[in-house]
Design a protein around this motif. Structure first.
Motif, mmCIF file in Angstrom:
data_model
loop_
_atom_site.group_PDB
_atom_site.id
_atom_site.type_symbol
_atom_site.label_atom_id
_atom_site.label_comp_id
_atom_site.label_asym_id
_atom_site.label_seq_id
_atom_site.Cartn_x
_atom_site.Cartn_y
_atom_site.Cartn_z
ATOM 1 N N ASN A 75 0.882 -1.192 -0.085
ATOM 2 C CA ASN A 75 -0.123 -0.041 -0.081
ATOM 3 C C ASN A 75 0.787 1.222 0.082
ATOM 4 N N ASP A 76 1.959 1.192 0.682
ATOM 5 C CA ASP A 76 2.913 2.467 0.915
ATOM 6 C C ASP A 76 3.389 2.708 -0.428
ATOM 7 N N LEU A 77 3.944 1.525 -1.212
ATOM 8 C CA LEU A 77 4.781 1.745 -2.541
ATOM 9 C C LEU A 77 3.473 1.725 -3.695
ATOM 10 N N HIS A 78 2.544 1.637 -3.591
ATOM 11 C CA HIS A 78 1.430 1.467 -4.852
ATOM 12 C C HIS A 78 1.018 2.743 -5.439
ATOM 13 N N ASN A 79 0.728 2.867 -6.496
ATOM 14 C CA ASN A 79 0.152 4.062 -7.208
ATOM 15 C C ASN A 79 -1.656 4.005 -7.309
ATOM 16 N N TYR A 80 -2.064 2.666 -7.113
ATOM 17 C CA TYR A 80 -3.421 2.732 -7.073
ATOM 18 C C TYR A 80 -4.116 3.166 -5.985
ATOM 19 N N ASP A 81 -5.344 3.914 -6.073
ATOM 20 C CA ASP A 81 -5.919 4.229 -4.820
ATOM 21 C C ASP A 81 -6.439 3.040 -4.194
ATOM 22 N N VAL A 82 -7.049 1.982 -4.590
ATOM 23 C CA VAL A 82 -7.315 0.729 -3.965
ATOM 24 C C VAL A 82 -6.453 -0.487 -4.610
ATOM 25 N N PRO A 83 -5.302 -0.656 -4.451
ATOM 26 C CA PRO A 83 -4.540 -2.033 -4.990
ATOM 27 C C PRO A 83 -5.210 -3.277 -4.423
ATOM 28 N N GLN A 84 -5.274 -4.237 -5.200
ATOM 29 C CA GLN A 84 -5.384 -5.776 -4.884
ATOM 30 C C GLN A 84 -4.173 -6.040 -4.017
ATOM 31 N N VAL A 85 -4.765 -6.669 -2.675
ATOM 32 C CA VAL A 85 -3.773 -7.173 -1.742
ATOM 33 C C VAL A 85 -4.689 -8.286 -1.123
ATOM 34 N N VAL A 86 -4.540 -9.580 -1.659
ATOM 35 C CA VAL A 86 -4.974 -10.586 -0.756
ATOM 36 C C VAL A 86 -4.257 -11.646 -0.577
ATOM 37 N N GLN A 87 -4.616 -12.335 0.475
ATOM 38 C CA GLN A 87 -3.821 -13.462 0.980
ATOM 39 C C GLN A 87 -4.501 -14.623 0.830
ATOM 40 N N VAL A 88 -3.778 -15.725 0.180
ATOM 41 C CA VAL A 88 -4.219 -17.070 -0.143
ATOM 42 C C VAL A 88 -3.511 -18.260 0.855
ATOM 43 N N SER A 89 -4.093 -18.907 1.716
ATOM 44 C CA SER A 89 -3.483 -19.513 2.405
ATOM 45 C C SER A 89 -2.879 -20.713 1.743
ATOM 46 N N ILE A 90 -1.803 -21.428 2.350
ATOM 47 C CA ILE A 90 -1.390 -22.627 1.676
ATOM 48 C C ILE A 90 -1.827 -23.906 2.651
ATOM 49 N N GLU A 91 -2.423 -24.862 2.083
ATOM 50 C CA GLU A 91 -2.959 -25.913 2.725
ATOM 51 C C GLU A 91 -1.954 -27.026 2.904
ATOM 52 N N ASN A 92 -1.160 -27.323 1.792
ATOM 53 C CA ASN A 92 -0.144 -28.340 1.941
ATOM 54 C C ASN A 92 1.051 -27.742 1.089
ATOM 55 N N GLY A 93 2.385 -28.119 1.459
ATOM 56 C CA GLY A 93 3.567 -27.760 0.635
ATOM 57 C C GLY A 93 4.613 -28.929 0.884
ATOM 58 N N SER A 94 5.529 -29.073 0.062
ATOM 59 C CA SER A 94 6.556 -29.758 0.420
ATOM 60 C C SER A 94 7.555 -29.348 1.555
ATOM 61 N N ASN A 95 7.880 -30.201 2.383
ATOM 62 C CA ASN A 95 8.748 -29.771 3.619
ATOM 63 C C ASN A 95 10.131 -28.785 3.266
ATOM 64 N N PRO A 96 10.687 -29.563 2.324
ATOM 65 C CA PRO A 96 11.874 -28.653 1.887
ATOM 66 C C PRO A 96 11.676 -27.166 1.353
ATOM 67 N N TYR A 97 10.679 -27.086 0.525
ATOM 68 C CA TYR A 97 10.076 -25.764 0.234
ATOM 69 C C TYR A 97 9.886 -24.894 1.144
ATOM 70 N N LEU A 98 8.906 -25.576 2.256
ATOM 71 C CA LEU A 98 8.468 -24.631 3.374
ATOM 72 C C LEU A 98 9.503 -24.485 4.265
ATOM 73 N N ALA A 99 10.514 -25.120 4.499
ATOM 74 C CA ALA A 99 11.616 -24.898 5.216
ATOM 75 C C ALA A 99 12.716 -23.684 4.665
ATOM 76 N N TRP A 100 12.455 -23.717 3.454
ATOM 77 C CA TRP A 100 13.308 -22.542 2.749
ATOM 78 C C TRP A 100 12.479 -21.200 2.856
ATOM 79 N N LEU A 101 11.240 -21.210 2.716
ATOM 80 C CA LEU A 101 10.495 -20.178 3.051
ATOM 81 C C LEU A 101 10.633 -19.623 4.437
ATOM 82 N N ASP A 102 10.450 -20.511 5.392
ATOM 83 C CA ASP A 102 10.939 -20.237 6.762
ATOM 84 C C ASP A 102 12.104 -19.596 6.818
ATOM 85 N N GLU A 103 13.323 -20.097 6.406
ATOM 86 C CA GLU A 103 14.709 -19.680 6.660
ATOM 87 C C GLU A 103 14.733 -18.417 5.937
#
Length: 106
Positions: A75-103
């Motif tokens: 929101n601070d960096l966007h030029n739109y009056d109402v930018p799309q910012v939506v969160q999509v939950s992750i239900e499942n994922g491979s443990n090595p990928y999720l560990a990389w996200l975490d690190e």
């Protein structure tokens, strides 16, 4: 690793410089582990008019606990009056990928 600790945040931009600024800011502040971009054409209603624009979709991989900070930065960096910012939950994922996200994020 619990996949539900992570999420994808979606936003769109219409300026390359802004796209790059959002990406750089999210990555340098460790608010995202990865940001993918994709050219899209958006069709929407704005102020009673049907509009169509070429945009870039940003697919942001992060921790669910960082969503509010990600949203605030976009929101601070966007030029739109109402930018799309939506969160999509992750239900499942491979443990090595999720560990990389975490690190990679704070």
């Amino acid at each position: 690793m619990n996949a539900q600790e992570f999420c994808i945040v979606l936003t769109t931009t219409n300026q390359e410089a802004e796209t790059n600024q959002i990406i750089e800011s999210l990555l340098s502040h460790q608010l995202a582990a990865c940001v993918q971009t994709m050219p899209i054409q958006s069709h929407y209603v704005w102020q009673g008019e049907v509009c169509s624009d070429n945009e870039t979709l940003l697919i942001i991989k992060t921790k669910a606990s960082l969503y509010k900070q990600v949203e605030s930065m976009i929101n601070d960096l966007h030029n739109y009056d109402v930018p799309q910012v939506v969160q999509v939950s992750i239900e499942n994922g491979s443990n090595p990928y999720l560990a990389w996200l975490d690190e990679t994020t704070k």
